[in-house]
Design an enzyme around this catalytic site. Structure first.
Site, PDB file in Angstrom:
ATOM      1  N   GLY A  11      15.017 -18.161  20.849  1.00 31.49           N
ATOM      2  CA  GLY A  11      13.839 -18.031  21.699  1.00 31.49           C
ATOM      3  C   GLY A  11      12.974 -16.815  21.489  1.00 31.49           C
ATOM      4  O   GLY A  11      12.198 -16.445  22.384  1.00 31.49           O
ATOM      5  N   SER A  12      13.021 -16.215  20.295  1.00 30.26           N
ATOM      6  CA  SER A  12      12.191 -15.011  20.122  1.00 30.26           C
ATOM      7  C   SER A  12      10.702 -15.363  20.079  1.00 30.26           C
ATOM      8  O   SER A  12       9.866 -14.598  20.571  1.00 30.26           O
ATOM      9  CB  SER A  12      12.607 -14.222  18.886  1.00 30.26           C
ATOM     10  OG  SER A  12      12.171 -14.843  17.705  1.00 30.26           O
ATOM     11  N   ARG A  95      14.918 -30.399  16.138  1.00 28.29           N
ATOM     12  CA  ARG A  95      14.898 -31.858  16.115  1.00 28.29           C
ATOM     13  C   ARG A  95      13.617 -32.315  15.418  1.00 28.29           C
ATOM     14  O   ARG A  95      12.589 -31.657  15.533  1.00 28.29           O
ATOM     15  CB  ARG A  95      14.862 -32.435  17.539  1.00 28.29           C
ATOM     16  CG  ARG A  95      15.886 -31.901  18.477  1.00 28.29           C
ATOM     17  CD  ARG A  95      17.160 -32.662  18.437  1.00 28.29           C
ATOM     18  NE  ARG A  95      17.019 -34.039  18.887  1.00 28.29           N
ATOM     19  CZ  ARG A  95      18.014 -34.917  18.858  1.00 28.29           C
ATOM     20  NH1 ARG A  95      19.194 -34.557  18.387  1.00 28.29           N
ATOM     21  NH2 ARG A  95      17.847 -36.153  19.293  1.00 28.29           N
ATOM     22  N   HIS A 113       6.922 -22.385  11.027  1.00 31.89           N
ATOM     23  CA  HIS A 113       7.950 -22.501   9.991  1.00 31.89           C
ATOM     24  C   HIS A 113       8.008 -21.191   9.207  1.00 31.89           C
ATOM     25  O   HIS A 113       6.953 -20.647   8.847  1.00 31.89           O
ATOM     26  CB  HIS A 113       7.600 -23.671   9.055  1.00 31.89           C
ATOM     27  CG  HIS A 113       8.609 -23.863   7.972  1.00 31.89           C
ATOM     28  ND1 HIS A 113       9.840 -24.443   8.218  1.00 31.89           N
ATOM     29  CD2 HIS A 113       8.599 -23.525   6.668  1.00 31.89           C
ATOM     30  CE1 HIS A 113      10.533 -24.462   7.091  1.00 31.89           C
ATOM     31  NE2 HIS A 113       9.806 -23.921   6.134  1.00 31.89           N
ATOM     32  N   ASP A 145       3.406 -33.711  12.475  1.00 33.14           N
ATOM     33  CA  ASP A 145       3.277 -35.153  12.229  1.00 33.14           C
ATOM     34  C   ASP A 145       4.680 -35.734  12.081  1.00 33.14           C
ATOM     35  O   ASP A 145       5.664 -35.064  12.405  1.00 33.14           O
ATOM     36  CB  ASP A 145       2.368 -35.423  11.019  1.00 33.14           C
ATOM     37  CG  ASP A 145       2.955 -34.942   9.710  1.00 33.14           C
ATOM     38  OD1 ASP A 145       4.144 -34.527   9.696  1.00 33.14           O
ATOM     39  OD2 ASP A 145       2.238 -34.982   8.696  1.00 33.14           O
ATOM     40  N   GLU A 178       5.478 -14.166  12.535  1.00 33.59           N
ATOM     41  CA  GLU A 178       5.532 -15.381  13.369  1.00 33.59           C
ATOM     42  C   GLU A 178       5.061 -15.060  14.785  1.00 33.59           C
ATOM     43  O   GLU A 178       4.262 -15.786  15.378  1.00 33.59           O
ATOM     44  CB  GLU A 178       6.961 -15.935  13.432  1.00 33.59           C
ATOM     45  CG  GLU A 178       7.495 -16.481  12.122  1.00 33.59           C
ATOM     46  CD  GLU A 178       8.862 -17.142  12.296  1.00 33.59           C
ATOM     47  OE1 GLU A 178       9.100 -17.785  13.329  1.00 33.59           O
ATOM     48  OE2 GLU A 178       9.699 -17.012  11.393  1.00 33.59           O
TER      49      GLU A 178
HETATM   50  C1  GRF Z   1      11.866 -19.248  13.603  1.00 32.55           C
HETATM   51  O1  GRF Z   1      12.159 -18.610  12.382  1.00 32.55           O
HETATM   52  C2  GRF Z   1      10.889 -20.372  13.380  1.00 32.55           C
HETATM   53  O2  GRF Z   1      10.007 -20.136  12.338  1.00 32.55           O
HETATM   54  C3  GRF Z   1      11.793 -21.522  13.045  1.00 32.55           C
HETATM   55  O3  GRF Z   1      12.929 -21.347  13.851  1.00 32.55           O
HETATM   56  C4  GRF Z   1      13.086 -19.979  14.157  1.00 32.55           C
HETATM   57  C5  GRF Z   1      13.154 -19.897  15.647  1.00 32.55           C
HETATM   58  O4  GRF Z   1      13.434 -18.600  16.086  1.00 32.55           O
HETATM   59  N1  GRF Z   1      11.120 -22.792  13.273  1.00 32.55           N
HETATM   60  P1  GRF Z   1      13.296 -18.248  17.634  1.00 32.55           P
HETATM   61  O5  GRF Z   1      14.192 -19.236  18.378  1.00 32.55           O
HETATM   62  O6  GRF Z   1      11.870 -18.392  18.017  1.00 32.55           O
HETATM   63  O7  GRF Z   1      13.801 -16.849  17.740  1.00 32.55           O
END
Ligand code: GRF
Length: 211
Positions: A11-12, A95, A113, A145, A178
């Site tokens: 959940g970061s 999922r 991603h 998608d 991110e």
């Molecule tokens: C992140 O690296 C995101 O890019 C990928 O899953 C990871 C989730 O990390 N889809 P968090 O749960 O948000 O810390």
């Protein structure tokens, strides 16, 4: 715009979005509910601490069949609808999104991603990038998608891959980006600034609001 956030773990990214919201940087976005497909994960605590309803729809209660996946997704959709959700953010949701969610929120589901798509889709993207020997990697925000990490790209941010990087060090450098770009994408979505080409292949952020 009311957002539902789907999570499965740490959940970061959720935490970063909620911090942006608390700091007044997402004025048009309202986080209405967080739904996890895994019970007891840290993302649920992060949501609850921020006062956002945190719910679990445990995917293990359904068989690992197309019917089981559809039944799980139907339940998730019902929770989102119950909170008036208009758009969905995937934040570490492990999922594949199916036809029901895609049909309910057309061009309104965002994913992030940890690689520069279309390179290194799927699991362990940072490890894939290291093993391939690329010198630049990063993260991609895209509209979801029916494929795995195939939807139209909205935003990307690049980071250097350093000679002595490990999977952990590269992941941390990417994660900082991110947390920054996902807020930009959610802000754009909440202002109605996300545009998609008529063939559905390209997405971009327009300069002006339109809802
Ligand atoms: C992140 O690296 C995101 O890019 C990928 O899953 C990871 C989730 O990390 N889809 P968090 O749960 O948000 O810390």
């Amino acid at each position: 715009m009311k957002f539902g956030v789907l999570v499965s773990g740490r959940g970061s990214n959720l935490g970063a979005l909620l911090r942006h919201k608390a700091n007044g940087q997402l004025p048009c976005a309202d986080f209405a509910v967080v739904v996890s497909n895994v019970a007891g994960v840290r993302a649920l605590d992060i949501a609850a601490q921020a006062g956002v309803p945190a719910e679990t729809v445990d995917s293990r209660r359904h068989p690992r069949t197309p019917e089981g996946r559809a039944a799980h997704e139907q339940e998730v959709l019902a929770r989102l609808r119950a909170h008036g959700v208009e758009a969905v953010v995937l934040a570490g949701y492990m999922r594949i999104v199916g036809a029901q969610l895609l049909g309910a929120f057309p061009h309104r589901i965002l994913n992030i991603h940890p690689a520069l798509l279309p390179s290194f889709p799927g699991l362990h993207a940072q490890r894939q990038a290291l093993e391939h020997g690329v010198k630049v990697s990063g993260c991609t925000v895209h509209l979801v998608d029916a494929g795995c990490d195939t939807g139209p790209i909205l935003l990307q941010a690049a980071v250097a891959v350093l000679p002595d990087d490990t999977e952990d060090s590269l992941s941390a450098r990417i994660l900082a980006e991110e947390h920054r770009v996902y807020a930009i994408a959610v802000d754009a979505m909440s202002r109605g600034r996300v545009r998609v080409s008529s063939d559905g292949r390209r997405a971009w952020i327009a300069d002006s609001d339109a809802r």
